[in-house]
Design a protein around this motif. Sequence first.
Motif, PDB file in Angstrom:
ATOM      1  N   GLU A 108      -5.744  -2.867   4.842  1.00 22.89           N
ATOM      2  CA  GLU A 108      -5.731  -1.657   5.659  1.00 22.89           C
ATOM      3  C   GLU A 108      -4.467  -1.547   6.509  1.00 22.89           C
ATOM      4  OE1 GLU A 108      -8.800  -1.177   8.590  1.00 22.89           O
ATOM      5  OE2 GLU A 108      -8.422  -3.136   9.460  1.00 22.89           O
ATOM      6  N   ASN A 109      -3.702  -2.624   6.642  1.00 24.78           N
ATOM      7  CA  ASN A 109      -2.437  -2.571   7.377  1.00 24.78           C
ATOM      8  C   ASN A 109      -1.384  -1.746   6.650  1.00 24.78           C
ATOM      9  OD1 ASN A 109      -3.604  -4.297   9.238  1.00 24.78           O
ATOM     10  ND2 ASN A 109      -2.634  -6.122   8.401  1.00 24.78           N
ATOM     11  N   LEU A 110      -1.579  -1.523   5.362  1.00 19.54           N
ATOM     12  CA  LEU A 110      -0.603  -0.799   4.547  1.00 19.54           C
ATOM     13  C   LEU A 110      -0.892   0.704   4.630  1.00 19.54           C
ATOM     14  CD1 LEU A 110      -0.546  -3.216   1.478  1.00 19.54           C
ATOM     15  CD2 LEU A 110       0.909  -3.238   3.520  1.00 19.54           C
ATOM     16  N   LEU A 111      -0.745   1.247   5.823  1.00 17.73           N
ATOM     17  CA  LEU A 111      -1.142   2.625   6.106  1.00 17.73           C
ATOM     18  C   LEU A 111      -0.302   3.672   5.387  1.00 17.73           C
ATOM     19  CD1 LEU A 111      -1.929   2.347   9.911  1.00 17.73           C
ATOM     20  CD2 LEU A 111      -3.536   2.487   8.002  1.00 17.73           C
ATOM     21  N   ASN A 112       0.901   3.327   4.941  1.00 18.81           N
ATOM     22  CA  ASN A 112       1.776   4.278   4.249  1.00 18.81           C
ATOM     23  C   ASN A 112       1.644   4.203   2.736  1.00 18.81           C
ATOM     24  OD1 ASN A 112       3.152   5.475   6.562  1.00 18.81           O
ATOM     25  ND2 ASN A 112       3.940   3.418   6.881  1.00 18.81           N
ATOM     26  N   LEU A 113       0.771   3.335   2.266  1.00 21.26           N
ATOM     27  CA  LEU A 113       0.615   3.114   0.833  1.00 21.26           C
ATOM     28  C   LEU A 113       0.131   4.390   0.140  1.00 21.26           C
ATOM     29  CD1 LEU A 113       1.042   0.552  -0.881  1.00 21.26           C
ATOM     30  CD2 LEU A 113      -1.411   0.194  -0.765  1.00 21.26           C
ATOM     31  N   LYS A 114       0.848   4.785  -0.907  1.00 16.29           N
ATOM     32  CA  LYS A 114       0.469   5.957  -1.699  1.00 16.29           C
ATOM     33  C   LYS A 114      -0.101   5.551  -3.057  1.00 16.29           C
ATOM     34  CE  LYS A 114       3.649   9.205   0.431  1.00 16.29           C
ATOM     35  NZ  LYS A 114       2.675  10.008   1.116  1.00 16.29           N
ATOM     36  N   THR A 115       0.373   4.419  -3.594  1.00 15.87           N
ATOM     37  CA  THR A 115      -0.100   3.957  -4.894  1.00 15.87           C
ATOM     38  C   THR A 115      -0.501   2.492  -4.791  1.00 15.87           C
ATOM     39  OG1 THR A 115       1.330   5.498  -6.086  1.00 15.87           O
ATOM     40  CG2 THR A 115       0.526   3.593  -7.312  1.00 15.87           C
ATOM     41  N   LEU A 116      -1.715   2.199  -5.228  1.00 17.59           N
ATOM     42  CA  LEU A 116      -2.227   0.831  -5.281  1.00 17.59           C
ATOM     43  C   LEU A 116      -2.770   0.583  -6.681  1.00 17.59           C
ATOM     44  CD1 LEU A 116      -2.997  -1.856  -3.959  1.00 17.59           C
ATOM     45  CD2 LEU A 116      -5.110  -0.766  -3.154  1.00 17.59           C
ATOM     46  N   ASN A 117      -2.147  -0.347  -7.383  1.00 13.20           N
ATOM     47  CA  ASN A 117      -2.574  -0.675  -8.740  1.00 13.20           C
ATOM     48  C   ASN A 117      -3.099  -2.110  -8.761  1.00 13.20           C
ATOM     49  OD1 ASN A 117      -2.991  -1.095 -11.449  1.00 13.20           O
ATOM     50  ND2 ASN A 117      -1.065  -0.149 -12.078  1.00 13.20           N
ATOM     51  N   LEU A 118      -4.401  -2.229  -8.927  1.00 18.31           N
ATOM     52  CA  LEU A 118      -5.071  -3.529  -9.008  1.00 18.31           C
ATOM     53  C   LEU A 118      -5.716  -3.724 -10.376  1.00 18.31           C
ATOM     54  CD1 LEU A 118      -6.791  -3.434  -5.500  1.00 18.31           C
ATOM     55  CD2 LEU A 118      -4.746  -4.725  -6.137  1.00 18.31           C
ATOM     56  N   SER A 119      -5.303  -2.934 -11.350  1.00 20.71           N
ATOM     57  CA  SER A 119      -5.911  -2.977 -12.687  1.00 20.71           C
ATOM     58  C   SER A 119      -5.726  -4.331 -13.354  1.00 20.71           C
ATOM     59  CB  SER A 119      -5.283  -1.908 -13.580  1.00 20.71           C
ATOM     60  OG  SER A 119      -5.584  -0.635 -13.104  1.00 20.71           O
ATOM     61  N   ASP A 120      -6.687  -4.644 -14.213  1.00 25.20           N
ATOM     62  CA  ASP A 120      -6.636  -5.833 -15.064  1.00 25.20           C
ATOM     63  C   ASP A 120      -6.487  -7.130 -14.282  1.00 25.20           C
ATOM     64  OD1 ASP A 120      -6.916  -4.294 -17.440  1.00 25.20           O
ATOM     65  OD2 ASP A 120      -4.816  -3.725 -17.254  1.00 25.20           O
ATOM     66  N   ASN A 121      -7.391  -7.299 -13.346  1.00 26.36           N
ATOM     67  CA  ASN A 121      -7.557  -8.544 -12.609  1.00 26.36           C
ATOM     68  C   ASN A 121      -9.014  -8.968 -12.774  1.00 26.36           C
ATOM     69  OD1 ASN A 121      -5.065  -9.427 -10.971  1.00 26.36           O
ATOM     70  ND2 ASN A 121      -5.085  -7.206 -10.675  1.00 26.36           N
ATOM     71  N   ILE A 122      -9.523  -9.769 -11.863  1.00 24.99           N
ATOM     72  CA  ILE A 122     -10.931 -10.184 -11.931  1.00 24.99           C
ATOM     73  C   ILE A 122     -11.637  -9.916 -10.601  1.00 24.99           C
ATOM     74  CG2 ILE A 122     -10.703 -11.827 -13.833  1.00 24.99           C
ATOM     75  CD1 ILE A 122     -10.385 -14.075 -11.803  1.00 24.99           C
ATOM     76  N   ILE A 123     -11.306  -8.784 -10.007  1.00 21.59           N
ATOM     77  CA  ILE A 123     -11.833  -8.395  -8.699  1.00 21.59           C
ATOM     78  C   ILE A 123     -13.274  -7.918  -8.848  1.00 21.59           C
ATOM     79  CG2 ILE A 123     -11.539  -6.811  -6.755  1.00 21.59           C
ATOM     80  CD1 ILE A 123      -8.514  -6.690  -7.665  1.00 21.59           C
ATOM     81  N   GLU A 124     -14.161  -8.492  -8.050  1.00 24.12           N
ATOM     82  CA  GLU A 124     -15.571  -8.100  -8.070  1.00 24.12           C
ATOM     83  C   GLU A 124     -15.919  -7.163  -6.926  1.00 24.12           C
ATOM     84  OE1 GLU A 124     -18.216 -11.427  -8.377  1.00 24.12           O
ATOM     85  OE2 GLU A 124     -17.227 -12.191 -10.178  1.00 24.12           O
ATOM     86  N   GLU A 125     -15.137  -7.219  -5.858  1.00 27.47           N
ATOM     87  CA  GLU A 125     -15.467  -6.435  -4.668  1.00 27.47           C
ATOM     88  C   GLU A 125     -14.188  -6.028  -3.951  1.00 27.47           C
ATOM     89  OE1 GLU A 125     -18.296  -6.977  -0.712  1.00 27.47           O
ATOM     90  OE2 GLU A 125     -17.844  -8.702  -1.973  1.00 27.47           O
ATOM     91  N   LEU A 126     -14.159  -4.784  -3.490  1.00 28.43           N
ATOM     92  CA  LEU A 126     -13.048  -4.298  -2.674  1.00 28.43           C
ATOM     93  C   LEU A 126     -13.411  -4.453  -1.208  1.00 28.43           C
ATOM     94  CD1 LEU A 126     -12.258  -0.995  -4.578  1.00 28.43           C
ATOM     95  CD2 LEU A 126     -10.910  -3.095  -4.592  1.00 28.43           C
ATOM     96  N   PRO A 127     -12.421  -4.620  -0.337  1.00 25.56           N
ATOM     97  CA  PRO A 127     -12.751  -4.697   1.086  1.00 25.56           C
ATOM     98  C   PRO A 127     -13.359  -3.386   1.571  1.00 25.56           C
ATOM     99  CG  PRO A 127     -10.370  -4.646   0.761  1.00 25.56           C
ATOM    100  CD  PRO A 127     -10.985  -4.734  -0.586  1.00 25.56           C
TER     101      PRO A 127
END
Length: 142
Positions: free
Chosen positions: A58-77
């Motif tokens: 959440e510190n990345l307040l200016n973020l416009k694009t976030l790509n987390l594809s193709d990982n093994i993430i089960e839960e987002l914050p």
Amino acid sequence: MRMNEAYKQKMLKFKAENTCDLSNLSLQKINSNIYSFTNLIELNLSENQICHISSQIENLLNLKTLNLSDNIIEELPSNIGNITELENLFLSGNRLKVLPKTIVNLKKLKWLSLLDNKELLINEEQKIWKKKKKNSGCRVLI
């Protein structure tokens, strides 16, 4: 090119353009220093082996694009919805089971990809939000 060399090249681009592409580096976790770069506008962590995303995102307040594809993430914050400038969110090919309730706070989304999260359940409020996003021109892939 060896892994360290590829990482160094990507970090140089990061410093110059406020974009960070750390894709396809076999990363298992994210260095917490990344969350201190508050001017970051694009973060690509796709095609790694990441299983956890810190609430510090959440510190990345200016973020416009976030790509987390193709990982093994089960839960987002749960606070991912606080990144209100986010326009593109790519989460395909993970192990997501639910989306945080705050995802509906992402009003500026133009692209949302959730493909290949086989166990993903979307609650009623999120279904309504998803429909509204589609109707407003957002590309939603589930």
